[in-house]
Design a protein around this motif. Structure first.
Motif, PDB file in Angstrom:
ATOM      1  N   SER A 152       0.847  -1.197   0.000  1.00 63.14           N
ATOM      2  CA  SER A 152       0.000   0.000   0.000  1.00 63.14           C
ATOM      3  C   SER A 152       0.873   1.234   0.000  1.00 63.14           C
ATOM      4  O   SER A 152       2.011   1.206   0.421  1.00 63.14           O
ATOM      5  CB  SER A 152      -0.903   0.007   1.243  1.00 63.14           C
ATOM      6  OG  SER A 152      -1.707  -1.146   1.308  1.00 63.14           O
ATOM      7  N   GLY A 153       0.307   2.348  -0.445  1.00 65.24           N
ATOM      8  CA  GLY A 153       0.947   3.649  -0.302  1.00 65.24           C
ATOM      9  C   GLY A 153       2.210   3.829  -1.117  1.00 65.24           C
ATOM     10  O   GLY A 153       2.992   4.739  -0.885  1.00 65.24           O
ATOM     11  N   GLY A 154       2.464   2.968  -2.076  1.00 65.88           N
ATOM     12  CA  GLY A 154       3.605   3.165  -2.942  1.00 65.88           C
ATOM     13  C   GLY A 154       4.909   2.593  -2.415  1.00 65.88           C
ATOM     14  O   GLY A 154       5.956   2.744  -3.038  1.00 65.88           O
ATOM     15  N   GLY A 155       4.889   1.917  -1.250  1.00 67.10           N
ATOM     16  CA  GLY A 155       6.112   1.331  -0.717  1.00 67.10           C
ATOM     17  C   GLY A 155       6.443   0.014  -1.399  1.00 67.10           C
ATOM     18  O   GLY A 155       5.656  -0.529  -2.166  1.00 67.10           O
ATOM     19  N   ASP A 156       7.660  -0.545  -1.121  1.00 66.55           N
ATOM     20  CA  ASP A 156       7.971  -1.849  -1.691  1.00 66.55           C
ATOM     21  C   ASP A 156       7.306  -2.921  -0.852  1.00 66.55           C
ATOM     22  O   ASP A 156       6.622  -2.642   0.127  1.00 66.55           O
ATOM     23  CB  ASP A 156       9.484  -2.049  -1.791  1.00 66.55           C
ATOM     24  CG  ASP A 156      10.164  -2.013  -0.431  1.00 66.55           C
ATOM     25  OD1 ASP A 156       9.610  -2.567   0.542  1.00 66.55           O
ATOM     26  OD2 ASP A 156      11.257  -1.425  -0.342  1.00 66.55           O
ATOM     27  N   ASP A 157       7.509  -4.192  -1.238  1.00 67.69           N
ATOM     28  CA  ASP A 157       6.749  -5.257  -0.583  1.00 67.69           C
ATOM     29  C   ASP A 157       7.223  -5.561   0.824  1.00 67.69           C
ATOM     30  O   ASP A 157       6.621  -6.376   1.514  1.00 67.69           O
ATOM     31  CB  ASP A 157       6.768  -6.525  -1.440  1.00 67.69           C
ATOM     32  CG  ASP A 157       8.176  -7.057  -1.675  1.00 67.69           C
ATOM     33  OD1 ASP A 157       9.141  -6.432  -1.187  1.00 67.69           O
ATOM     34  OD2 ASP A 157       8.302  -8.101  -2.343  1.00 67.69           O
ATOM     35  N   LYS A 158       8.277  -4.917   1.298  1.00 69.29           N
ATOM     36  CA  LYS A 158       8.732  -5.100   2.676  1.00 69.29           C
ATOM     37  C   LYS A 158       8.786  -3.779   3.443  1.00 69.29           C
ATOM     38  O   LYS A 158       9.449  -3.682   4.463  1.00 69.29           O
ATOM     39  CB  LYS A 158      10.109  -5.769   2.697  1.00 69.29           C
ATOM     40  CG  LYS A 158      10.087  -7.239   2.265  1.00 69.29           C
ATOM     41  CD  LYS A 158       9.286  -8.097   3.246  1.00 69.29           C
ATOM     42  CE  LYS A 158       9.309  -9.553   2.839  1.00 69.29           C
ATOM     43  NZ  LYS A 158       8.521 -10.403   3.787  1.00 69.29           N
ATOM     44  N   THR A 159       8.100  -2.769   2.922  1.00 65.22           N
ATOM     45  CA  THR A 159       8.054  -1.471   3.585  1.00 65.22           C
ATOM     46  C   THR A 159       6.610  -1.094   3.859  1.00 65.22           C
ATOM     47  O   THR A 159       5.762  -1.149   2.966  1.00 65.22           O
ATOM     48  CB  THR A 159       8.709  -0.382   2.711  1.00 65.22           C
ATOM     49  OG1 THR A 159      10.072  -0.724   2.474  1.00 65.22           O
ATOM     50  CG2 THR A 159       8.646   0.972   3.406  1.00 65.22           C
ATOM     51  N   LEU A 160       6.324  -0.714   5.099  1.00 65.08           N
ATOM     52  CA  LEU A 160       5.007  -0.238   5.477  1.00 65.08           C
ATOM     53  C   LEU A 160       5.010   1.294   5.419  1.00 65.08           C
ATOM     54  O   LEU A 160       5.913   1.938   5.957  1.00 65.08           O
ATOM     55  CB  LEU A 160       4.657  -0.681   6.894  1.00 65.08           C
ATOM     56  CG  LEU A 160       4.642  -2.187   7.162  1.00 65.08           C
ATOM     57  CD1 LEU A 160       4.384  -2.445   8.641  1.00 65.08           C
ATOM     58  CD2 LEU A 160       3.588  -2.874   6.310  1.00 65.08           C
TER      59      LEU A 160
ATOM     60  N   VAL B 206      -0.825 -10.155   6.286  1.00 65.43           N
ATOM     61  CA  VAL B 206       0.566 -10.224   6.725  1.00 65.43           C
ATOM     62  C   VAL B 206       1.114  -8.817   6.950  1.00 65.43           C
ATOM     63  O   VAL B 206       1.782  -8.537   7.950  1.00 65.43           O
ATOM     64  CB  VAL B 206       1.422 -10.990   5.695  1.00 65.43           C
ATOM     65  CG1 VAL B 206       2.875 -11.038   6.152  1.00 65.43           C
ATOM     66  CG2 VAL B 206       0.883 -12.411   5.527  1.00 65.43           C
ATOM     67  N   ARG B 207       0.829  -7.914   6.026  1.00 65.00           N
ATOM     68  CA  ARG B 207       1.265  -6.534   6.190  1.00 65.00           C
ATOM     69  C   ARG B 207       0.570  -5.893   7.393  1.00 65.00           C
ATOM     70  O   ARG B 207       1.175  -5.111   8.134  1.00 65.00           O
ATOM     71  CB  ARG B 207       0.976  -5.725   4.928  1.00 65.00           C
ATOM     72  CG  ARG B 207       1.773  -6.179   3.714  1.00 65.00           C
ATOM     73  CD  ARG B 207       1.393  -5.379   2.475  1.00 65.00           C
ATOM     74  NE  ARG B 207       1.784  -3.980   2.621  1.00 65.00           N
ATOM     75  CZ  ARG B 207       3.001  -3.519   2.369  1.00 65.00           C
ATOM     76  NH1 ARG B 207       3.964  -4.354   1.967  1.00 65.00           N
ATOM     77  NH2 ARG B 207       3.269  -2.246   2.493  1.00 65.00           N
ATOM     78  N   ALA B 208      -0.695  -6.221   7.597  1.00 65.22           N
ATOM     79  CA  ALA B 208      -1.425  -5.692   8.743  1.00 65.22           C
ATOM     80  C   ALA B 208      -0.771  -6.122  10.047  1.00 65.22           C
ATOM     81  O   ALA B 208      -0.691  -5.340  11.008  1.00 65.22           O
ATOM     82  CB  ALA B 208      -2.885  -6.139   8.699  1.00 65.22           C
ATOM     83  N   LYS B 209      -0.309  -7.347  10.110  1.00 62.37           N
ATOM     84  CA  LYS B 209       0.390  -7.826  11.309  1.00 62.37           C
ATOM     85  C   LYS B 209       1.656  -7.003  11.544  1.00 62.37           C
ATOM     86  O   LYS B 209       1.988  -6.647  12.685  1.00 62.37           O
ATOM     87  CB  LYS B 209       0.734  -9.302  11.192  1.00 62.37           C
ATOM     88  CG  LYS B 209       1.422  -9.877  12.427  1.00 62.37           C
ATOM     89  CD  LYS B 209       1.759 -11.349  12.254  1.00 62.37           C
ATOM     90  CE  LYS B 209       2.424 -11.892  13.522  1.00 62.37           C
ATOM     91  NZ  LYS B 209       3.661 -11.168  13.869  1.00 62.37           N
ATOM     92  N   GLY B 210       2.368  -6.682  10.467  1.00 61.16           N
ATOM     93  CA  GLY B 210       3.552  -5.841  10.597  1.00 61.16           C
ATOM     94  C   GLY B 210       3.205  -4.464  11.125  1.00 61.16           C
ATOM     95  O   GLY B 210       3.929  -3.900  11.954  1.00 61.16           O
ATOM     96  N   ALA B 211       2.098  -3.901  10.655  1.00 64.50           N
ATOM     97  CA  ALA B 211       1.651  -2.594  11.139  1.00 64.50           C
ATOM     98  C   ALA B 211       1.325  -2.661  12.628  1.00 64.50           C
ATOM     99  O   ALA B 211       1.673  -1.754  13.400  1.00 64.50           O
ATOM    100  CB  ALA B 211       0.429  -2.128  10.347  1.00 64.50           C
ATOM    101  N   GLU B 212       0.666  -3.721  13.055  1.00 70.35           N
ATOM    102  CA  GLU B 212       0.329  -3.883  14.467  1.00 70.35           C
ATOM    103  C   GLU B 212       1.582  -4.026  15.316  1.00 70.35           C
ATOM    104  O   GLU B 212       1.633  -3.512  16.442  1.00 70.35           O
ATOM    105  CB  GLU B 212      -0.600  -5.079  14.640  1.00 70.35           C
ATOM    106  CG  GLU B 212      -1.975  -4.863  14.034  1.00 70.35           C
ATOM    107  CD  GLU B 212      -2.934  -5.989  14.336  1.00 70.35           C
ATOM    108  OE1 GLU B 212      -2.496  -7.014  14.916  1.00 70.35           O
ATOM    109  OE2 GLU B 212      -4.142  -5.853  14.023  1.00 70.35           O
TER     110      GLU B 212
END
Length: 442
Positions: free
Chosen positions: A32-40, A323-329
């Motif tokens: 999301s938001g234009g980041g790469d697949d390992k950046t939140l 998976v990304r949501a877990k990283g955000a949390e």
């Protein structure tokens, strides 16, 4: 306090139809938001350079722990965020984490990307203990939709040195005293007070604080219909119009920064704002810390009550997959740990107030030089928070259409009609009532 949902059936059905399936299915895939697949990507609206830098230090500390998903901040503008987040969600380029306030959350949720964070809030509450007010405005449909991060409350700030020169010994406690002091302090190039009159959130906030202290904080009926046009609202706007006569002539362009600059320069003697007045006072004013006075916002002479606009600021999770949501949390867990919470809050000491029990006691916050120097004002803000309120969320409400009103700065527009167009307060309030009705009907 138990919060009662006040929503039209059609709006509630739309929110359920749009939001819940997106959350249940994980939304769109990919970054999301234009980041790469390992950046939140994290969006926040705290633009002053010191806040940006302090937030970045916390982010850097988190990224140094080598998480699977690192965080990258992007600074946004409150005056543009409503349009920008709508476009971002439509194009599936929304940020993974979006800082928010309660009314903004009601606007974003129906767009379809906001994930419930109930399990995380419950976990953090058990570990750190949130105050009830911190959580309540983010709970709807039996879910939490944002993680509380920090509180904000307004006070009356006054220059003790200028009060002394004018022979005023105490801070005003009532509206009549406030106006009388502002008039007495207006002399030559010095004005008694600076209140904003621009079409912006800053103006919304100050007029609403006076509405609260005048008994007009709740402008909805028990069924959630707009009820803005009433005598208490007209009285608050009348006071605001009188205060603008004791404000600098360019108040029509004021947002947050201009009143503070005028206050610190000595061009005005009073202002109504949040705790960002603490940290820069000595440097910008050239006066000792003892010259900075703070007091509760004055109350209406008749029917007044203590109050101030109060925000529990929070973070929504809009990640496109689980998976990304877990990283955000994981990042939000990191922020609320007491050793990290202080550096986060002290991005603007005194403006960002702790929302957790352990955070309020954490040396990482309490040992800050500004917090210690102005402990009296910090304690006063924490006390003021107990009587704080926010439009759409007072008296047990949860008005999910409030974002449509605040997104248009209708309160500020009402002020402008009096200030710039010379309209009577009664007529401006009537116009505002109609605009609010049309906004929520769309």
């Amino acid at each position: 306090m138990r919060f009662l949902k006040l929503k039209r059936a059609a709006v509630g059905a739309l929110a359920l139809a749009v939001v819940l399936p997106a959350a249940a299915c994980g939304g769109s895939s990919g970054p999301s938001g234009g980041g790469d697949d390992k950046t939140l990507t994290l969006w926040h609206m705290e633009q002053p350079p010191n806040r940006v830098a302090a937030f970045q230090k916390v982010i850097d500390a988190y990224n140094a722990t080598n998480p699977e998903y690192k965080v990258q901040a992007q600074v946004q503008d409150w005056n543009q965020i409503y349009t920008k987040i709508s476009s971002a969600v439509q194009s599936k380029t929304q940020p993974d984490i979006l800082f928010t306030i309660p009314d903004f959350t009601t606007y974003v949720r129906p767009l379809g990307a906001v994930r419930p964070v109930t399990a995380l809030v419950d976990e953090l509450d058990k570990e750190h203990t949130f105050g009830d007010a911190a959580k309540a405005a983010y709970r709807d449909d039996n879910e939490y939709w944002a993680v509380p991060l920090y509180g904000m409350v307004q006070m009356l700030w006054y220059r003790k040195d200028l009060f002394a020169k004018a022979g005023i010994t105490d801070a005003p406690k009532t509206w009549s005293e406030l106006l009388a002091d502002a008039q007495k302090l207006t002399s030559g190039s010095q004005k008694g007070i600076a209140v904003p009159a621009g079409k912006n959130l800053a103006t919304d906030q100050v007029i609403y604080s006076l509405m609260l202290t005048g008994g007009a904080g709740n402008f909805f009926t028990g069924g959630g219909e707009v009820a803005f046009d009433k005598p208490q609202t007209v009285a608050a706007l009348s006071l605001y119009a009188d205060l603008l006569k004791q404000s600098p002539s360019d108040a029509g362009n004021y947002s947050w920064g201009e009143p503070q600059a005028a206050f610190n320069s000595g061009a005005v003697a009073m202002a109504i704002e949040k705790g960002q007045y603490l940290a820069p006072f000595e440097k910008e004013s050239g006066r000792p810390a003892s010259d900075l006075g703070c007091a509760p916002i004055p109350q209406a002479d008749t029917g007044g009550e203590p109050g101030s606009i109060y925000y529990s600021n929070a973070a929504m999770v809009l990640s496109g997959d689980d998976v990304r949501a877990k990283g955000a949390e994981d990042f939000l867990r990191f922020v609320l740990k007491p050793e990290n919470y202080g550096p986060f809050l002290n991005a603007e000491p005194g403006l960002f107030l702790p929302l957790t029990e352990d955070g309020a006691k954490a040396p990482s916050w309490t040992d800050n030089e500004v917090i210690k120097k102005y402990q009296g004002c910090v304690d006063a803000m924490l006390e003021q928070s107990k009587t704080g309120g926010l439009f759409g969320f007072v008296d047990g409400q949860y008005v999910d259409s409030i974002g449509k009103i605040s997104g248009q700065n209708i309160l500020a527009q009402v002020v402008q009609r009096v200030y710039s167009s010379g309209e009577s307060p009664a007529a401006a309030v009537k116009w505002g009532d109609q605009q609010m009705r049309e906004a929520v009907a769309r």
